[in-house]
Scaffold this active site. Sequence first.
Site, PDB file in Angstrom:
ATOM      1  N   GLY A   2      -0.206   2.426   4.220  1.00 22.56           N
ATOM      2  CA  GLY A   2      -0.905   1.888   5.092  1.00 22.56           C
ATOM      3  C   GLY A   2      -1.134   0.356   4.666  1.00 22.56           C
TER       4      GLY A   2
ATOM      5  CG  ASP B  49      -3.078   9.124  -2.429  1.00 20.91           C
ATOM      6  OD1 ASP B  49      -2.852   8.512  -1.323  1.00 20.91           O
ATOM      7  OD2 ASP B  49      -3.642  10.503  -2.319  1.00 20.91           O
TER       8      ASP B  49
ATOM      9  NE  ARG C 135       1.005   6.306   5.603  1.00 16.39           N
ATOM     10  CZ  ARG C 135       0.256   5.968   6.422  1.00 16.39           C
ATOM     11  NH1 ARG C 135       0.332   5.687   7.603  1.00 16.39           N
ATOM     12  NH2 ARG C 135      -1.050   5.399   6.016  1.00 16.39           N
TER      13      ARG C 135
ATOM     14  CG  ASP D  57      -8.280   4.909   3.297  1.00 15.28           C
ATOM     15  OD1 ASP D  57      -8.609   4.095   4.023  1.00 15.28           O
ATOM     16  OD2 ASP D  57      -7.272   5.516   3.047  1.00 15.28           O
TER      17      ASP D  57
ATOM     18  NE  ARG E   9      -4.809   8.204   3.992  1.00 15.58           N
ATOM     19  CZ  ARG E   9      -3.913   8.376   4.754  1.00 15.58           C
ATOM     20  NH1 ARG E   9      -4.079   9.377   5.636  1.00 15.58           N
ATOM     21  NH2 ARG E   9      -3.002   7.338   5.219  1.00 15.58           N
TER      22      ARG E   9
ATOM     23  CG  ASP F 212      -8.244   6.663  -0.830  1.00 11.78           C
ATOM     24  OD1 ASP F 212      -7.594   5.610  -1.347  1.00 11.78           O
ATOM     25  OD2 ASP F 212      -7.631   7.540  -0.072  1.00 11.78           O
TER      26      ASP F 212
HETATM   27  O1  F6P Z   1      -5.028   4.644   4.376  1.00 12.09           O
HETATM   28  C1  F6P Z   1      -5.427   3.690   5.127  1.00 12.09           C
HETATM   29  C2  F6P Z   1      -5.553   4.403   6.716  1.00 12.09           C
HETATM   30  O2  F6P Z   1      -5.931   3.235   7.473  1.00 12.09           O
HETATM   31  C3  F6P Z   1      -6.650   5.376   6.618  1.00 12.09           C
HETATM   32  O3  F6P Z   1      -8.125   4.632   6.591  1.00 12.09           O
HETATM   33  C4  F6P Z   1      -6.469   6.087   7.899  1.00 12.09           C
HETATM   34  O4  F6P Z   1      -6.967   7.346   8.077  1.00 12.09           O
HETATM   35  C5  F6P Z   1      -4.973   5.849   8.039  1.00 12.09           C
HETATM   36  O5  F6P Z   1      -4.434   4.750   7.200  1.00 12.09           O
HETATM   37  C6  F6P Z   1      -4.277   5.698   9.183  1.00 12.09           C
HETATM   38  O6  F6P Z   1      -3.027   5.747   9.280  1.00 12.09           O
HETATM   39  P1  F6P Z   1      -1.809   5.088  10.274  1.00 12.09           P
HETATM   40  O7  F6P Z   1      -1.805   3.522  10.027  1.00 12.09           O
HETATM   41  O8  F6P Z   1      -0.687   6.027   9.952  1.00 12.09           O
HETATM   42  O9  F6P Z   1      -2.710   5.608  11.850  1.00 12.09           O
END
Ligand code: F6P
Length: 319
Positions: free
Chosen positions: A11, A103, A72, A127, A171, A129
């Site tokens: 992300g 991570d 990803r 995040d 998350r 995290d």
């Molecule tokens: O890791 C960053 C984040 O924005 C999280 O807070 C969220 O759960 C996730 O990515 C959303 O992912 P995507 O961009 O695939 O919707």
Amino acid sequence: MKKIGVLTSGGDAPGMNAAIRAVVRTGLDKGLDVMGIQRGFSGLINGELFQMERKSVADIIQRGGTILRTARSEEFKTEAGQKKAANILSAFGIDGLVVIGGDGSFHGAQALAKHGIKTVGIPGTIDNDLAYTEYTIGFDTAVNTVLDAINKLRDTSTSHERVSIVEVMGRNCGDIAVYAGLAGGAESIIVPEKGYDVNVLCRTILEGKLRGKMHNLIIIAEGVGGANEIAKKVEEVTGIGARATILGHIQRGGSPTANDRILASRLGYRAVELLLEGKTSTVVGVQGGKVIDMGIDEALTIKAKFNEDLYLIGESLSY
Ligand code: F6P
């Protein structure tokens, strides 16, 4: 070390551009060739590499998102995909790689290191995290974005004497909720690390109303989720109007704050220094205001520590 690469993965997070800028300009200043890799590990596998100059990163320090794009990649999760990526880096003569991400991206850097590529990870995720570092790049901007939304919601919530339930990202980590909740004066902060009891929540709202509270702001982390259901339940039990707002991807955009730009610049600079020192499978971060580095294996095994102090201050001041 003659040539390094840089990519962003997972992300996006505000401040990633400032980190890319720092890596590119530090690398060039130290006499290295620097290549940008587009679309994270997915672009690496597809050979999406290009030469970077000082001007390639001009006018980006203030921009959200990532000029390198991000993705990803499922293929990169496989041994064959990782081998392919390492071969491409070798074919381009790249001996060191800076990976900016969370991570999942660090696991990627760890895998490439096993294939002989020197890797350093920079924590870029809203995040916050990653337990080995006090802050990740993008977190401060995301908290300020949530704060801005809370301020606005407070206006309408007060006018209508309603309960406002705001769901934020993160998350399984409650940091965005705790920091934004404390800064925004939220009445309740609900995070996965603590859980919640809907009856206690409703009682707190009713007691607040009896004491003359005109509004009730409840911040809920996405790791708990269910903002719409909670709003319904709160309205049912308390008889007070309740509305849910899910902030979503708005939290990932925007111009990075000064804190995020400075953090990104410091970490980007140090990442290149570490590659020049011959380090690999390493991550950079910040502890007690100082830039630190640590092996990826160790960094990824450190267990997240919930900021109980901030949470309790938030609770006691909301009364
Ligand atoms: O890791 C960053 C984040 O924005 C999280 O807070 C969220 O759960 C996730 O990515 C959303 O992912 P995507 O961009 O695939 O919707």
